[in-house]
Design an enzyme around this catalytic site. Structure first.
Site, mmCIF file in Angstrom:
data_model
loop_
_atom_site.group_PDB
_atom_site.id
_atom_site.type_symbol
_atom_site.label_atom_id
_atom_site.label_comp_id
_atom_site.label_asym_id
_atom_site.label_seq_id
_atom_site.Cartn_x
_atom_site.Cartn_y
_atom_site.Cartn_z
ATOM 1 N N PHE A 106 0.818 -1.223 0.000
ATOM 2 C CA PHE A 106 0.000 0.000 0.000
ATOM 3 C C PHE A 106 0.843 1.261 0.000
ATOM 4 C CE2 PHE A 106 0.185 2.266 4.023
ATOM 5 C CZ PHE A 106 0.801 1.370 4.880
ATOM 6 N N LYS A 107 2.092 1.149 0.445
ATOM 7 C CA LYS A 107 2.916 2.358 0.548
ATOM 8 C C LYS A 107 3.187 2.980 -0.827
ATOM 9 C CE LYS A 107 4.874 1.549 5.083
ATOM 10 N NZ LYS A 107 4.390 0.183 5.400
ATOM 11 N N ASP A 108 2.941 2.213 -1.892
ATOM 12 C CA ASP A 108 3.080 2.785 -3.231
ATOM 13 C C ASP A 108 2.144 3.980 -3.437
ATOM 14 O OD1 ASP A 108 5.101 1.195 -4.367
ATOM 15 O OD2 ASP A 108 3.691 -0.406 -4.815
ATOM 16 N N ALA A 111 3.742 6.952 -1.454
ATOM 17 C CA ALA A 111 5.070 7.299 -1.954
ATOM 18 C C ALA A 111 5.005 7.896 -3.353
ATOM 19 C CB ALA A 111 5.965 6.066 -1.937
#
Ligand SMILES: *Cc1c(COP(=O)(O)O)cnc(C)c1O
Length: 432
Positions: A106-108, A111
């Site tokens: 999910f950090k995509d 970021a």
């Protein structure tokens, strides 16, 4: 819109400054002064909107005063370029798959959005921006990929030696170019402490144009609210109360959900699911906040002993009684997590990663103890292949690495070993 510090010892700043600085000088965290409610018309037509249209609408309401409409739309569309499908396991249990981006987590979302926004804010600058990021695994890869080849920005990733999976490590140590990886002989908390110290260091700040990219950056938080709306859109029966279960470490994801709720999304309950690092569940139960050194678990992206977004949560709620009205906290150990991965595979033929498994356990407990008649949505924060070492033995089969990721394993690791001593980091950064 202005952004204030949760410590309120500095003056509020505009979006550009909040995003580029990352942290206010008083060591608080930035928060938007005003969280707008989205109009009813938006919720009425939500099922007709694409994910990108939803994201644009939310972004426009939050950031519309700060960025030109077309530019903002361009940033949102280039950042949110992969789906967030809601998979139904049963009438009460849904999985929101947040792992369809470049680095399978999910950090995509955060970021990529932050990278595009920062890239826009530094267009035409003469001095490069130096981003420092501490990672327990996924942040590093998402940030490295998000910023790879963004002009005028250099990224330094600090990660704890031997405490991230081989596949994760490859994702941020093989890019090169404007991405440098520092392998710290310590824990994630040591990495985070080093980064915090760097931001407070006078000499470093005089010589470098430092910025942060952890979940503490407000521009990471904002796009993470988009998929709460996207999940709600996909629910068939919107009459039942919606419960979001968020596997949590630094609590950025959950805080983004709180923003979505403030913007008017009908969320009846949040469940904060943690591994043995149960600081927040413990706080919700006892009312006292007791950070401690992190404990290593099989859901290692949540091995956080002092969740940085706690300050924001406290700021939103004021006191523990208010927080308890909206958030229930449950914690689970590794044995329970491993068993949950097996159960989900056996019962639903679905392969869940260890973080999602902690969420699944929390939803199961909530359904049993609190309310059965709900739409329970577990945020599946990473693709199981990112934790194949842990998942495969439980489910008794290999988790295949997607074709597009295989090339990574062949690439040589490029990292620089350092200790936990701050002077070492400082020297490195000044000489670089
Ligand atoms: C970062 C991460 C988490 C924790 O998210 P927070 O926003 O820090 O609470 C959970 N699962 C995975 C896979 C992660 O990478």
């Amino acid at each position: 819109m202005k952004y204030y510090s949760t410590k309120r010892q500095t003056s509020p700043v505009n979006l550009k400054e909040a995003v580029l600085k990352g942290l206010p000088a008083d060591n608080g965290l930035f928060m938007p002064e005003h969280i707008p409610s989205l109009p009813n018309s938006f919720f009425e037509k939500i099922e007709q909107l694409s994910f990108q249209e939803i994201a644009c609408e939310v972004a426009h309401n939050l950031l519309g005063e700060d960025i030109d409409k077309d530019k903002l739309q361009e940033i949102v569309i280039s950042a949110i370029n992969f789906p967030a499908p809601l998979v139904s396991l049963s009438d009460t249990t849904y999985i929101l798959e947040l792992f369809h981006g470049n680095t399978l987590a999910f950090k995509d979302f955060g970021a990529r959005f932050m990278a595009k926004l920062m890239g826009y804010f530094v267009e035409g600058n003469t001095a490069a921006l130096d981003i420092l990021v501490a990672t327990s695994g996924d942040t590093g890869s998402a940030v490295a990929h998000g910023f790879f080849n963004v002009p005028n920005i250099h990224v330094t990733v600090l990660y704890p030696k031997g405490k991230v999976s081989n596949f994760q490590e490859k994702q941020f140590t093989t890019l090169g170019g404007n991405i440098t990886a520092l392998e710290i002989d310590g824990t994630f908390d040591d990495c985070q402490a080093l980064v915090k110290q760097a931001f407070l260091d006078k000499t470093l700040n005089e010589s470098l144009n430092l910025s942060s990219a952890n979940s503490i950056n407000i521009s990471r938080l904002i796009p993470q609210s988009f998929y709460y709306f996207e999940a709600y859109k996909q629910l068939k029966d919107k009459q039942k109360p919606t419960v979001f279960v968020v596997p949590s470490g630094n609590f950025g994801n959950l805080t983004a959900g709180l923003l979505a709720k403030k913007m008017g999304l009908p969320i009846s309950q949040f469940v904060a699911a943690t591994n043995a690092n149960d600081i927040i569940p413990n706080y919700l139960q006892t009312g006292s906040y007791s950070p401690r050194p992190s404990i290593q678990t099989i859901s290692n992206a949540m091995d956080v002993g002092n969740p940085s977004n706690f300050q924001r949560m406290l700021d939103l709620f004021g006191k523990v009684e208010e927080m308890r009205n909206q958030i229930i906290g449950y914690a689970f150990d590794d044995e329970q997590t491993a068993k949950a991965m097996r159960t989900v595979k056996e019962k639903y033929n679905y392969i869940i990663d260890p973080h999602g498994a902690v969420g699944y356990l929390a939803l199961e407990k909530y359904i049993k103890e609190v309310n059965k008649d709900i739409n329970g949505i577990v945020l599946e924060t990473a693709h199981p292949v990112k934790f194949a070492e842990v998942v495969s033995p439980q489910i008794g089969e290999e988790v295949a690495i997607p074709e597009r990721m295989r090339y990574l394993l062949e690439k040589p690791k490029m990292s620089i070993p350092l200790g936990t001593d701050f002077e070492g980091l400082k020297d490195f950064l000044l000489k670089k």
